[in-house]
Design an enzyme around this catalytic site. Structure first.
Site, PDB file in Angstrom:
ATOM      1  N   CYS A   2     102.197  58.920 -87.068  1.00 38.69           N
ATOM      2  CA  CYS A   2     103.153  59.931 -87.085  1.00 38.69           C
ATOM      3  C   CYS A   2     102.748  61.449 -86.709  1.00 38.69           C
ATOM      4  O   CYS A   2     101.392  61.420 -86.397  1.00 38.69           O
ATOM      5  CB  CYS A   2     103.731  60.074 -88.565  1.00 38.69           C
ATOM      6  SG  CYS A   2     104.205  58.294 -89.118  1.00 38.69           S
ATOM      7  N   ARG A  60     108.119  59.912 -86.929  1.00 40.31           N
ATOM      8  CA  ARG A  60     107.778  59.028 -87.376  1.00 40.31           C
ATOM      9  C   ARG A  60     107.713  57.856 -86.207  1.00 40.31           C
ATOM     10  O   ARG A  60     108.436  57.692 -85.432  1.00 40.31           O
ATOM     11  CB  ARG A  60     108.729  58.155 -88.603  1.00 40.31           C
ATOM     12  CG  ARG A  60     108.090  57.027 -89.043  1.00 40.31           C
ATOM     13  CD  ARG A  60     109.003  56.249 -90.004  1.00 40.31           C
ATOM     14  NE  ARG A  60     108.621  54.988 -90.539  1.00 40.31           N
ATOM     15  CZ  ARG A  60     109.066  54.013 -91.215  1.00 40.31           C
ATOM     16  NH1 ARG A  60     110.355  54.073 -91.122  1.00 40.31           N
ATOM     17  NH2 ARG A  60     108.489  53.202 -91.771  1.00 40.31           N
ATOM     18  N   LEU A  61     106.216  57.221 -86.398  1.00 41.08           N
ATOM     19  CA  LEU A  61     106.273  55.974 -85.508  1.00 41.08           C
ATOM     20  C   LEU A  61     106.287  54.912 -86.298  1.00 41.08           C
ATOM     21  O   LEU A  61     105.367  54.911 -87.143  1.00 41.08           O
ATOM     22  CB  LEU A  61     104.742  56.081 -84.704  1.00 41.08           C
ATOM     23  CG  LEU A  61     104.404  54.738 -83.878  1.00 41.08           C
ATOM     24  CD1 LEU A  61     105.586  54.774 -82.709  1.00 41.08           C
ATOM     25  CD2 LEU A  61     102.902  54.903 -83.523  1.00 41.08           C
ATOM     26  N   ILE A  63     105.645  51.431 -88.255  1.00 40.97           N
ATOM     27  CA  ILE A  63     104.602  50.341 -88.236  1.00 40.97           C
ATOM     28  C   ILE A  63     104.769  49.518 -89.404  1.00 40.97           C
ATOM     29  O   ILE A  63     104.799  48.582 -89.399  1.00 40.97           O
ATOM     30  CB  ILE A  63     103.234  51.132 -88.279  1.00 40.97           C
ATOM     31  CG1 ILE A  63     103.146  51.921 -86.865  1.00 40.97           C
ATOM     32  CG2 ILE A  63     102.221  49.889 -88.224  1.00 40.97           C
ATOM     33  CD1 ILE A  63     103.192  51.264 -85.847  1.00 40.97           C
ATOM     34  N   ASN A  85     100.718  60.923 -91.975  1.00 38.19           N
ATOM     35  CA  ASN A  85     100.169  60.711 -90.592  1.00 38.19           C
ATOM     36  C   ASN A  85      99.083  59.439 -90.677  1.00 38.19           C
ATOM     37  O   ASN A  85      97.902  60.153 -91.374  1.00 38.19           O
ATOM     38  CB  ASN A  85      99.826  61.588 -89.598  1.00 38.19           C
ATOM     39  CG  ASN A  85      99.190  61.326 -88.436  1.00 38.19           C
ATOM     40  OD1 ASN A  85      99.674  60.043 -88.000  1.00 38.19           O
ATOM     41  ND2 ASN A  85      98.275  62.130 -87.920  1.00 38.19           N
ATOM     42  N   GLY A  86      99.025  58.364 -90.487  1.00 31.30           N
ATOM     43  CA  GLY A  86      98.119  57.585 -90.409  1.00 31.30           C
ATOM     44  C   GLY A  86      98.367  56.030 -91.161  1.00 31.30           C
ATOM     45  O   GLY A  86      99.549  55.784 -91.274  1.00 31.30           O
ATOM     46  N   ILE A 300      91.595  47.752 -68.610  1.00 31.53           N
ATOM     47  CA  ILE A 300      91.692  48.387 -67.358  1.00 31.53           C
ATOM     48  C   ILE A 300      90.632  48.592 -66.381  1.00 31.53           C
ATOM     49  O   ILE A 300      89.517  48.503 -67.054  1.00 31.53           O
ATOM     50  CB  ILE A 300      92.417  49.723 -67.503  1.00 31.53           C
ATOM     51  CG1 ILE A 300      91.486  50.806 -68.001  1.00 31.53           C
ATOM     52  CG2 ILE A 300      94.028  49.725 -68.177  1.00 31.53           C
ATOM     53  CD1 ILE A 300      92.059  52.215 -68.124  1.00 31.53           C
ATOM     54  N   SER A 372      90.339  48.946 -82.009  1.00 27.90           N
ATOM     55  CA  SER A 372      89.484  49.377 -81.140  1.00 27.90           C
ATOM     56  C   SER A 372      87.949  49.122 -81.730  1.00 27.90           C
ATOM     57  O   SER A 372      87.877  48.979 -82.856  1.00 27.90           O
ATOM     58  CB  SER A 372      89.401  50.906 -80.476  1.00 27.90           C
ATOM     59  OG  SER A 372      88.964  51.638 -81.507  1.00 27.90           O
TER      60      SER A 372
END
Length: 654
Positions: A2, A60-61, A63, A85-86, A300, A372
């Site tokens: 977020c 907000r994202l 999840i 955020n996190g 990629i 990652s």
């Protein structure tokens, strides 16, 4: 994942109103396009009246707990509120413990555990959390604001104190939306940027603005701000405990496997970045071993062979049997610049931000979360430069006159390939730095402009503003955190404390959040980091080979070709661009009157850099790239009001 923003003030004239707070969150809406919320302490009924007022904003994202995690989020009686955020990866375990102790939790989100942990532990609540985070907690009864950042520095947090007012935000551009704030460029931060290709914490490019360092909390109460550290990787401890190599491998396998398991917790699709390198292949392999179906992996490639890793990623995906997505992209020399400069807020010169943004864009089309391999190189001695560190240490016994001869500047005149990473070029850099102390030598290898080059570049007026400032103190302080180990271990410690949070993690956070993609890094679990810090160097490193224990521990996940594969940087053809697409741009921007009038650089010094590069005398590609980024940053963040969105054109001279 977020974006957060907010303010605390005690004087009416310092108040941040609803329109301003809305604008602050709008500036970072790319970090959280799914939901938004605002809260003002003056609207709260719970708690006693306090002299200070607070406003909290959130984007907000979604999840975890997609329907129930709206923020700002408070406790049962409305006296403690947070914006976050996190991800707190151990939130389920913490939630069960809190409920068992009588807390009433209304949601299933990881955010809610923060307010209840704060009720019990105050600022020490961070010590219970495993995750990546930057959050603010408003304590209505005490009139206290707590700011906190995760141990490794995965999530950013900026702040500015104006007397009795404190402003904060996930990105600097959020704070800059507050009317009337100054934007005075800090000369020392420019010097730091041209040394490291980033502005290190706690500095920012502007005077009076700060980054909260990793593993720190800040408490703002009664107009006073107190910043303190709550964790540090145990590099200062002696290597040990005295375990057998097999026991170390068992500990590593168990700890990293658990870290991956925790980071697979999500209510949305999860995938993995897969370059075909050792680190990303291990993470994808551990994910696949814990999944009932093929996981999504993403890579990629570019139509330039030396920058194309797709064949290795393909081998890894076939070995692990993942559902692999491969993309060929044509990196735009000019098209990405406006977005790049605007998103990074400060001058940021790591050109691998460009492919990271491309990778994030295509990954977000399929999943919302991607794991990652970030951190593997720093924690397990994977960079080729650690080989140079080891080799150079063997030369330290040489008499000073011989080391001075090796450091003679005329070595640079020997013709070599100008390609970044070419053997001759690397040999010259290695030899030239041998006359310096080990710490200064390493800074010279990793730096963009060394001290001599910066002194030649700066105008006399700008040098006077610096007043003898030593940008090397940042990395020297990191070395001092690990005083008694071998120098290779000390160097990995310095990278963990500097390059990893300030460059790698900044790059990944901003690039992924530009496309509302959450990037998670299992190597950066603090238990993995602590294990790596205590590990004897001979388990991680030997001459000619880094990440030794990673390959030995996870060889079942690594195809033979990848086990022996040398480190390959994730980059774009900057050198090619400088001699082609950027050729005219170099002069048009760097030698423009608008640029020269800033009073930073001597015209003849910039002209020399350009000509030496275009004539293939020296490789200045990355130096010129950093100068371009700095000039374009000025045009976005200094010359005009800070825009709410990336500008379409940065190249017009007007």
């Amino acid at each position: 994942m977020c974006g957060i923003a907010g303010a605390v003030w005690s004087r009416p004239e310092d108040a941040v109103d609803r329109n301003t707070l809305t604008r602050m969150t709008t500036a970072i809406q790319h970090r959280g396009p799914d939901d938004y919320g605002l809260l003002f302490s003056s609207d709260l009924e719970g708690g006693q009246a306090v002299s200070a007022q607070c406003g909290l904003g959130h984007r907000r994202l979604s999840i975890i707990d997609l329907g129930g995690g709206h923020q700002p989020l408070g406790n049962e009686d409305g006296t403690v509120w947070t914006v976050f955020n996190g991800e707190i990866y151990n939130y389920r375990e913490l939630r069960e413990e809190l409920i068992a102790r009588g807390h009433k939790l209304a949601t299933s989100s990881d955010t809610e555990v923060i307010v209840h942990l704060y009720e019990e532990l105050g600022p020490r609540c961070v010590e219970k959390m495993r995750g990546m985070f930057a959050f603010a907690v408003w304590d209505q009864r005490r009139g206290r604001l707590l700011l906190a950042r995760d141990r490794m520095g995965q999530k950013p947090l900026f702040y500015r104190q104006d007397g009795s007012r404190l402003l904060f935000g996930s990105e600097l551009k959020a704070i800059l939306q507050v009317p009337g704030l100054p934007r005075e460029v800090d000369p020392r931060s420019i010097d730091l940027f041209l040394t490291y290709q980033y502005v290190p914490h706690p500095h920012t490019i502007f005077k009076g603005y700060h980054k909260l360092p990793p593993a720190h909390v800040a408490v703002f109460e009664q107009g006073e701000l107190t910043v303190s550290r709550y964790w540090e990787p145990p590099y200062a401890e002696p290597a040990g405990p005295p375990l057998s190599p097999e026991k170390w491998r068992q500990e590593l396998r168990a700890t990293l496997t658990e870290s991956v398991r925790l980071r697979m917790r999500s209510d949305v699709p999860v995938g993995a970045f897969l370059s075909g390198g050792i680190d990303s292949t291990i993470i994808a392999g551990l994910m696949q071993s814990q999944s009932e179906r093929p996981i999504h992996t993403f890579s990629i490639g570019f139509p330039i062979k030396e920058f194309d890793e797709r064949s290795f990623a393909r081998q890894a995906a076939e070995h692990l049997k993942t559902d692999h997505h491969e993309y060929l992209v044509e990196p735009s020399a000019l098209g990405m610049l406006p977005k790049l400069i605007w998103h990074y807020d400060e001058p940021f010169g790591d050109s691998s931000a460009i492919p990271t943004m491309y990778l994030s864009e295509v990954t977000r089309q399929v999943v919302k979360v991607a794991l990652s391999g970030d951190g593997g190189d720093e924690l397990f001695a994977g960079y080729s430069r650690y080989q140079a560190v080891h080799l150079a240490a063997m030369s330290d016994w040489l008499p000073s006159p011989i080391k001075s001869l090796l450091g003679w500047r005329m070595w640079q005149q020997i013709p070599t390939s100008t390609r970044q990473g070419a053997i001759g070029r690397r040999a010259k850099r290695f030899i030239e730095a041998l006359s310096q102390s080990p710490e200064r030598r390493y800074l010279r290898w990793i730096g963009i402009f060394d001290q001599r080059m910066r002194n030649e570049l700066y105008t006399p007026e700008f040098l006077q503003q610096l007043d003898g400032y030593d940008s090397g103190e940042f990395i020297h302080a990191a070395y001092a955190a690990c005083p008694d180990r071998d120098f290779v271990t000390r160097t990995t410690c310095a990278d963990v404390l500097t390059y990893l949070p300030c460059d790698i993690l900044t790059k990944v956070d901003i690039a992924s959040m530009a496309y509302a993609l959450e990037a998670r890094s299992p190597f950066l679990d603090h238990r993995v980091a602590e294990l790596a810090a205590r590990m004897p160097i001979e388990l991680k490193f030997q001459p000619g080979r880094g990440k030794k224990i990673l390959v030995e521990t996870f060889q079942d996940l690594l195809p033979p070709s990848i086990q022996q594969r040398p480190k390959m940087g994730f980059g774009v053809p900057i050198d090619h661009w400088m001699r082609n697409e950027y050729r005219q741009l170099l002069s048009d921007l760097l030698l423009s009157q608008r640029s020269l009038d800033r009073g930073l650089f001597r015209k003849e010094a910039v002209e020399r850099l350009i000509q030496e590069h275009l004539n293939n005398r020296w490789d200045h590609a990355y130096r010129l790239w950093n100068l371009l980024c700095l000039e374009l940053w000025h045009r976005v963040y200094v010359d005009e009001p800070v825009p709410l969105h990336a500008p379409e054109d940065l190249l017009a001279e007007g």
